[in-house]
Design an enzyme around this catalytic site. Structure first.
Site, PDB file in Angstrom:
ATOM      1  N   SER A  61       0.792  -1.237   0.000  1.00 24.94           N
ATOM      2  CA  SER A  61       0.000   0.000   0.000  1.00 24.94           C
ATOM      3  C   SER A  61       0.820   1.280   0.000  1.00 24.94           C
ATOM      4  CB  SER A  61      -0.955   0.020   1.200  1.00 24.94           C
ATOM      5  OG  SER A  61      -2.060  -0.821   0.960  1.00 24.94           O
ATOM      6  N   LYS A  64      -0.077   3.778  -2.595  1.00 23.04           N
ATOM      7  CA  LYS A  64      -1.095   4.820  -2.429  1.00 23.04           C
ATOM      8  C   LYS A  64      -0.500   6.209  -2.233  1.00 23.04           C
ATOM      9  CE  LYS A  64      -4.387   1.439  -0.770  1.00 23.04           C
ATOM     10  NZ  LYS A  64      -4.727   0.616   0.388  1.00 23.04           N
ATOM     11  N   SER A 120      -6.076   3.289   4.832  1.00 22.39           N
ATOM     12  CA  SER A 120      -5.546   2.642   3.613  1.00 22.39           C
ATOM     13  C   SER A 120      -6.665   2.020   2.786  1.00 22.39           C
ATOM     14  CB  SER A 120      -4.505   1.580   3.996  1.00 22.39           C
ATOM     15  OG  SER A 120      -3.674   1.256   2.910  1.00 22.39           O
ATOM     16  N   LYS A 228       3.263   6.352   5.518  1.00 22.96           N
ATOM     17  CA  LYS A 228       2.306   5.342   5.077  1.00 22.96           C
ATOM     18  C   LYS A 228       2.771   3.936   5.462  1.00 22.96           C
ATOM     19  CE  LYS A 228      -1.427   4.068   2.836  1.00 22.96           C
ATOM     20  NZ  LYS A 228      -1.517   2.850   3.690  1.00 22.96           N
TER      21      LYS A 228
END
Length: 280
Positions: A61, A64, A120, A228
């Site tokens: 992720s 992202k 997320s 993140k």
């Protein structure tokens, strides 16, 4: 006899002088890093840690971050996007983390970016990519074009959420840190990823949402800027992180780590960088 007394006095004086002189400060030991890939650098260009940092690997992720970067360059924060059943189904069918969006909700881009980055949300990623491609294929092309512009030569995207894909997708620690630096230059991005919780009050356009940041480093250390988390079985647990240390911005990444360990390791790496910066 007097010579012995004088010699003893001189010896004692020398010993006292040695004990009085402050010993040089001992540099902090390099933290043990269990992640398969790691890299830490500061805004002055000093590399504080590197481990297989140019190896191409999946980053889950962390993808992202690029999704948010592209959206922030394409959209107006006040634009409203209608969530579709396909957005909801995409996250559920692929076992992705979600922002618990519901079909028919009309949320602003700003709120969807919080839904993308804090919990997320794969549903938020799908809605944003679908809207600002337009279409997911066109959006991924924009992600790869942005990667080329930023000089991310070892990065290739196949989707907007980092889920495993047949065509694969990869990046490196060096590229991820470079991307984070570019993204953090945007005040909106920086505000979003530093937030521990974001609340969307219920309105006639959408239901209420409360999103909490999966980045536990924000709760562990002072001066943390984000950025993140990520996880897939293939990529392992990942963490892209940043903090202010010694008047500099320190950015690092851990790829292929363990869940809780990534946060403790990131904290130690930030402290290690701080110690090195303070010593010049």
């Amino acid at each position: 006899m007097s010579g012995m007394r004088i010699g003893g006095f001189i010896g004692s004086a020398i010993l006292a002088l040695i004990l009085w002189i402050p010993s040089p400060a001992v540099a902090a030991d390099t933290p043990a890093v269990g992640a398969g890939v790691a890299y830490v650098i500061d805004s002055a260009g000093t590399i504080h840690y590197g481990k297989r940092q140019t190896r191409r690997v999946p980053v889950a992720s962390l993808v992202k971050v690029m999704t948010a970067y592209v959206v922030l360059n394409e959209a107006k924060l006040g634009d409203r996007i209608t969530v579709t059943s396909a957005d909801v189904r995409h996250a559920v069918a692929n076992g992705a983390t979600t922002a618990a969006l519901a079909k028919g909700e009309r949320l602003t881009v700003r709120d969807l970016l919080y839904g993308l980055m804090l919990p997320s949300g794969g549903d938020a990623a799908n809605a944003l990519a679908r809207t600002y491609g337009p279409g997911k294929t066109a959006f991924v092309a924009k992600m790869n074009a942005a990667a080329r512009r930023l000089g991310l030569r070892d990065t290739w995207y196949t989707n907007a959420d980092g889920l495993p894909a047949p065509a694969g997708g990869h990046s490196t620690a060096v590229d991820q840190v470079r991307l984070a630096k570019a993204a953090l230059a945007n005040p909106t991005f920086r505000t979003i990823v530093a937030r521990e919780k974001h609340v969307v009050p219920r309105t006639s356009l959408h239901r209420a949402h409360t999103w909490r940041n999966t980045n536990k480093l924000l709760q562990r250390a002072e001066g943390v800027l984000g950025v993140k988390t990520g996880y897939t079985r293939e990529a392992g647990f990942c963490l892209l992180f940043a903090g202010e240390r010694g008047g500099r911005q320190v950015i690092g990444v851990l790829l292929g780590d363990q869940d809780a360990r990534r946060f403790t390791t990131a904290e130690k790496l930030l402290d290690y960088a701080d110690d090195r910066i303070s010593r010049g």
